[in-house]
Scaffold this motif. Structure first.
Motif: not given
Length: 486
Positions: A22, A26-27, A98, A155, A157-158, A162, A303, A307, A310
């Protein structure tokens, strides 16, 4: 050519399988973010006042006023307010987005069918003569699945999840505002009524002063100018009354709109308030750590940062090839023969597509990185604003309490002074002007105290707004789909 294709596929597929990962960061909230600083999570200044406490802020803070009418109005506003309907619709949209992005992880299916009358060229079939005209048919089914080797779909999806969570936080923040504005409108009606009563009381006292001055003149013990002065003071006090009546009506109109109804649809008697509600205990404020966990706008900003982070991975995945595995089956041929063995076809296997990365791809990555940097700065700014609003509201509230107490003492003393001066004037031991000055002082102090009581009520609400409560355990917002249910 076949050998070249096999060699290319044979070389790239193992590399792609080995590179399954991936991409993108990463957040994680940076360690130097404002939200993690000790100063942001510590106690507030001014909590040594007896009017506040460091206790936990209740979810339904408006119930601290112990007023059933306030509770009923808030509950109604949380269901019917139009701002909440907008925020709820935005949340539904974010959730739908989403689910749309999430669906990209599922296999893609396609069914095709078609009929055509025409003529095909004979030369490719090694026919020198003209091929007759036929009716052709084609029917088939295809299914394919994108293997997310580089995490583009993950990503995406993330980012979408978010975004939906940020919309939920925005709805919660809207609830905070609706609760506060509903209580504020009701309180403004109460304070306007209180100020109206104070002004009316002073006018009644002055009217008695006018009557007394006239009696003394009639008895030959007073001067006609005393009557004129008393009447002038009464007129000045009477001129204030329309202002408070307008404030009463304006508060009722604002309250009606908060409840999702036209301004004139609310019965004035339903919001009548004779006494300004007061807190039954010290106002709880908690500390910075609890504030930052409770405020929806802080959660929304975090959040949004997740987003944007990602989205960097989504853009980075475009540097790598896409691998899709699929299968197809169907019948193609002369319409009369369709479904027979000679018209059948099928196949399956992987397909690799790779758009050679250009400067545009890397520019999109830099664009997403800049967006994440901006989101982090926005997150820090929201945290700082939350702390500033709370600390400022707390300071204003505690200082207004001190001012209110001083004004109350001044009003009580001027009330006693006015009473004694009226007695002296009635007994003929002091001029009327001295009594009039005492009455004017009392009227001014009464008005100042009533205004301070109103400001104190508003400061309480401002502090509750800054503390960010009121969104928890809220009822569902009334939904009105356009065109009915689907």
């Amino acid at each position: 050519m076949k050998r070249l294709v096999r060699a290319t596929l044979g070389a790239m597929l193992p590399l792609a399988l080995a590179a399954c990962m991936t991409v993108g960061p990463d957040h994680k909230v940076p360690a130097d973010a404002v939200v993690k600083s000790s100063a942001a999570n510590g106690p507030f200044k001014g909590t040594d006042s007896p009017a506040v406490s460091i206790g936990e802020v209740p979810n339904d803070w408006w119930r601290l006023y112990d007023d059933p009418k306030i509770d009923g109005l808030v509950r109604q506003a949380l269901v019917t307010n139009t701002d909440l309907r907008v925020a709820a619709a935005n949340l539904k949209r974010a959730i739908a987005i989403y689910h749309e992005v999430e669906a990209e992880n599922l296999p893609v299916s396609r069914l095709r069918a078609g009929v055509q009358r025409g003529q095909i060229a004979g030369e490719p079939l090694l026919h020198e003569e003209k091929v007759p005209v036929f009716n052709f048919g084609d029917i088939g089914f295809e299914v394919s699945y994108l293997i997310d080797f580089f995490g583009k779909l993950a990503r995406a999806d993330e980012a979408a999840l978010a975004g939906a969570e940020a919309s939920q936080a925005a709805l919660d923040q809207a609830r905070v505002g609706v609760v506060a504005e509903t209580v504020r409108a009701y309180m403004q009606g109460c304070t306007a009524t209180h100020e109206l009563h104070v002004a009316q009381h002073q006018l009644d006292l002055q009217q008695r002063g006018v009557t007394l001055a006239q009696k003394l003149v009639d008895a030959g013990r007073g001067q006609p100018t005393d009557v004129l002065r008393a009447q002038a003071q009464a007129d000045a006090l009477r001129a204030v009354l329309p202002k408070y009546r307008a404030e009463q009506e304006g508060a009722a109109y604002r309250l009606a709109v908060m409840l999702g109804t036209p301004p004139t649809a609310l019965d004035m008697s339903s919001v009548a308030c004779e006494h300004v509600p007061t807190l039954r205990q010290a106002l709880p404020v908690g500390d910075g750590a609890a504030l930052l966990k409770r405020r929806p706008d802080v959660r929304q900003a975090e959040r949004e940062l997740a987003s944007e982070t990602a989205k960097i991975g989504v853009a980075t995945a475009d540097l790598y090839p896409q691998i899709r595995i699929g299968a197809s089956a169907g019948f193609t041929g002369i319409l009369d023969h369709l479904g027979q063995a000679p018209t059948a076809h099928w196949g399956w296997g992987p397909a690799i597509s790779w758009t050679i990365p250009t400067s545009g791809t890397r520019a999109r990555i830099h664009n997403m990185e800049a967006g994440a940097e901006g989101a982090l700065a926005q997150f820090d700014g929201v945290v700082l604003r939350a702390l500033r609003e709370t600390q400022s509201a707390l300071s204003a509230y505690t200082h207004e309490l001190d001012r209110n107490q001083a004004l109350r003492e001044a009003r009580d003393k001027s009330d006693e002074a006015a009473r004694q001066n009226r007695l002296l004037y009635q007994a003929g031991r002091s001029p009327y002007l001295q009594s009039l000055d005492a009455d004017r002082t009392l009227a001014g102090n009464d008005a100042a105290l009533a205004a301070s009581d109103a400001q104190l009520a508003m400061n309480q609400i401002n502090l509750f707004v800054a503390l960010g409560g009121g969104w928890q355990d809220a009822p569902a917002v009334a939904s009105r789909p356009v065109g009915g249910e689907h």
